[in-house]
Design a protein around this motif. Structure first.
Motif, PDB file in Angstrom:
ATOM      1  N   HIS A  29      25.336 -64.212 -32.585  1.00 59.44           N
ATOM      2  CA  HIS A  29      24.435 -63.607 -32.800  1.00 59.44           C
ATOM      3  C   HIS A  29      24.932 -62.616 -34.392  1.00 59.44           C
ATOM      4  O   HIS A  29      24.223 -61.756 -34.262  1.00 59.44           O
ATOM      5  CB  HIS A  29      23.709 -63.249 -31.618  1.00 59.44           C
ATOM      6  N   HIS A  32      22.936 -60.066 -36.900  1.00 56.56           N
ATOM      7  CA  HIS A  32      21.449 -60.872 -36.738  1.00 56.56           C
ATOM      8  C   HIS A  32      20.785 -58.876 -37.019  1.00 56.56           C
ATOM      9  O   HIS A  32      20.969 -58.263 -37.135  1.00 56.56           O
ATOM     10  CB  HIS A  32      20.934 -61.929 -36.517  1.00 56.56           C
TER      11      HIS A  32
ATOM     12  N   LYS B  25      10.564 -60.301 -33.166  1.00 61.59           N
ATOM     13  CA  LYS B  25      11.667 -59.492 -34.414  1.00 61.59           C
ATOM     14  C   LYS B  25      11.207 -60.123 -35.882  1.00 61.59           C
ATOM     15  O   LYS B  25      12.018 -61.328 -36.201  1.00 61.59           O
ATOM     16  CB  LYS B  25      12.881 -59.821 -34.387  1.00 61.59           C
ATOM     17  N   CYS B  33      14.810 -63.020 -35.936  1.00 62.80           N
ATOM     18  CA  CYS B  33      15.601 -63.684 -34.992  1.00 62.80           C
ATOM     19  C   CYS B  33      15.403 -64.968 -34.769  1.00 62.80           C
ATOM     20  O   CYS B  33      14.795 -64.842 -34.224  1.00 62.80           O
ATOM     21  CB  CYS B  33      15.674 -62.278 -33.691  1.00 62.80           C
TER      22      CYS B  33
END
Lengths: 94, 115
Positions: A29, A32, B25, B33
């Motif tokens: 992640h 992001h 999001k 996301c």
């Protein structure tokens, strides 16, 4: 590893699980959009698989809330997302 | 929207005034996301009509919805005013067939053709 170990220990203490997996998925992640402005600690995203009798007769939402409240300090202090699978021993056998 | 009680009542009206609401999001067309994207894909798969709220556009909504339902993360899915879950729960309910069943029980009309 610091936060990961703390998460593991708190879940062990709170739920006495028969199975507990805590995996750091932060690398997936990094960068992001939702991470903008947050410090890159390398400990932001965790996958949790937990099997415990403590979840008996609790809804999915209730189980997640129980876990979130045990880990409230971590969630407030840099952990950005937990992926949670919480089952009872009966459910995981099925 | 900065006043806390205004935000809370706006969220309340939004989830009660729409059959299916997804706080996410990004948007349904441009999710930002992976977790939000997962729920969006499941809703699209069934062709469920829903209202998407992009929490990245308004920090007071992003924090407000977490307080509203005592749930620390986004996405959040509401059906008929009731909080159903975040990405993990929606995924589990999708895989077990419970999500489809729940939507039908709540009288939500959907079909893949509506996606």
């Amino acid at each position: 590893m610091q936060i990961e170990n703390r998460i593991r220990q708190k879940l062990l203490d709170a739920f006495s699980p028969i199975t507990l997996e805590v995996r750091n998925e932060s690398h997936k992640h990094a960068g992001h959009a939702g991470m903008k402005g947050l410090p890159a600690t390398g400990e932001t995203h965790f996958d949790i698989v937990i099997i415990s009798d403590a979840f008996k007769d609790c809804s999915r939402v209730a189980r997640h809330r129980m876990i979130n409240s045990v880990l409230a300090d971590e969630l407030a202090g840099g952990v950005h997302a937990l992926s949670i699978r919480a089952k009872t021993p009966d459910e995981s056998a099925g | 929207m900065s006043d806390t009680s205004n935000v809370q009542s706006w969220i309340d009206q939004t989830v009660k005034g729409n059959d299916v609401v997804l706080f996410m999001k990004g948007t349904r067309d441009a999710p930002q996301c992976g977790f939000s994207d997962r729920v969006r894909r499941i809703l699209n798969h069934f062709g469920v009509p829903y209202k998407d709220i992009n929490v990245l556009e308004d920090m007071s909504v992003r924090e407000g919805v977490k307080a509203y339902t005592n749930w620390p993360t986004i996405p959040q899915l509401y059906v008929k005013g009731e909080f159903i879950g975040g990405a993990d729960i929606i995924m589990e309910m999708y895989q077990s067939g419970e999500l489809e069943q729940h939507l039908r029980e709540k009288g939500i009309e959907f079909s893949p053709a509506m996606a």
